[in-house]
Design an enzyme around this catalytic site. Sequence first.
Site, PDB file in Angstrom:
ATOM      1  N   GLU A 118       0.862  -1.015   0.175  1.00  0.00           N
ATOM      2  CA  GLU A 118       0.046  -0.040   0.040  1.00  0.00           C
ATOM      3  C   GLU A 118       0.917   0.868   0.162  1.00  0.00           C
ATOM      4  O   GLU A 118       1.646   1.523   0.873  1.00  0.00           O
ATOM      5  CB  GLU A 118      -1.061  -0.224   1.219  1.00  0.00           C
ATOM      6  CG  GLU A 118      -1.695  -1.457   1.022  1.00  0.00           C
ATOM      7  CD  GLU A 118      -2.839  -0.699   2.246  1.00  0.00           C
ATOM      8  OE1 GLU A 118      -4.302  -1.046   2.066  1.00  0.00           O
ATOM      9  OE2 GLU A 118      -2.859  -0.384   3.259  1.00  0.00           O
ATOM     10  N   GLY A 169      -6.323   6.708   0.604  1.00  0.00           N
ATOM     11  CA  GLY A 169      -7.298   7.359   0.571  1.00  0.00           C
ATOM     12  C   GLY A 169      -7.499   9.011  -0.018  1.00  0.00           C
ATOM     13  O   GLY A 169      -7.824   9.758   0.577  1.00  0.00           O
TER      14      GLY A 169
HETATM   15  C1  PEP Z   1      -6.260   1.393   2.900  1.00  0.00           C
HETATM   16  O1  PEP Z   1      -7.475   1.422   3.968  1.00  0.00           O
HETATM   17  O2  PEP Z   1      -6.008  -0.049   3.356  1.00  0.00           O
HETATM   18  C2  PEP Z   1      -6.903   1.647   1.903  1.00  0.00           C
HETATM   19  C3  PEP Z   1      -5.811   0.791   0.800  1.00  0.00           C
HETATM   20  O3  PEP Z   1      -7.998   2.401   1.828  1.00  0.00           O
HETATM   21  P1  PEP Z   1      -7.958   3.475  -0.001  1.00  0.00           P
HETATM   22  O4  PEP Z   1      -8.716   2.412  -0.967  1.00  0.00           O
HETATM   23  O5  PEP Z   1      -8.978   4.315   0.986  1.00  0.00           O
HETATM   24  O6  PEP Z   1      -6.911   4.400  -0.491  1.00  0.00           O
END
Ligand code: PEP
Length: 248
Positions: free
Chosen positions: A166, A172
């Site tokens: 990520e 977000g």
């Molecule tokens: C997350 O909270 O792990 C995430 C990827 O959030 P988002 O999809 O909102 O970017």
Amino acid sequence: MKKKLIVGNWKMNGSLAANESLVQALRAGLSGGAACSVALAAPAPYLAQLQALCAGSCIEIAAQDVSQHEAGAYTGEVAAAMLRDFGVRYVLVGHSERRQFHGENDAAVAEKAQRALAAGITPIVCVGETLAEREAGQTEAVVRRQLAAVIHVNGRCISEVVVAYEPVWAIGTGKTATPAQAQEVHAALRAQLAAATVHAGAVRLLYGGSMNAANAAQLLAEADIDGGLVGGASLKAPDFLSIIAAAH
Ligand code: PEP
């Protein structure tokens, strides 16, 4: 072949009423089954509700965090064994929001993963670089360091984990890594696992960071992207169902 895995991370959202209508809509949409595995990561107070709402469905339960301690005088913490009592199958460890706002370091994340595994729960180990780290060309070094801290224990490699890449700048923000950018990092993580274990091919590598109904299929088509960790879009049943449908 391993099934893809789509995990919804509700973060600190939800209420008894909202959770019920969201899960009912998901169950209706998944009544014919899903080609992938599906899990929902709810705030701890709602795990019992989620367990009841998901009973008899293909939706599995995930938690968003776990204590690095086993039990005892740790006010506010939730132990892995407690999560297990509520049927929790997966737990996020090292989410960037925990690293950023709660001071979690690699060592704490590794301890959390160990506690989860000891309780029979699969940790979803989150790794990812900040924008500054990406711009400094440090992406691979950062994610390799974060993963190494968790998988190398007492001279052996733990492969009973799920890894979620990520990029912090994509969480977000509405900014998604391109499929090629994500695949490049996933390939590096796979190579790191392959150097440590013969089971590297079986480890599921999820992408997370503004995954949505419009971009999921392209991301999930990449060779080393085995699923998604979905924040905002997991709170809207039609969007989350579209992402699940794209994962086959
Ligand atoms: C997350 O909270 O792990 C995430 C990827 O959030 P988002 O999809 O909102 O970017």
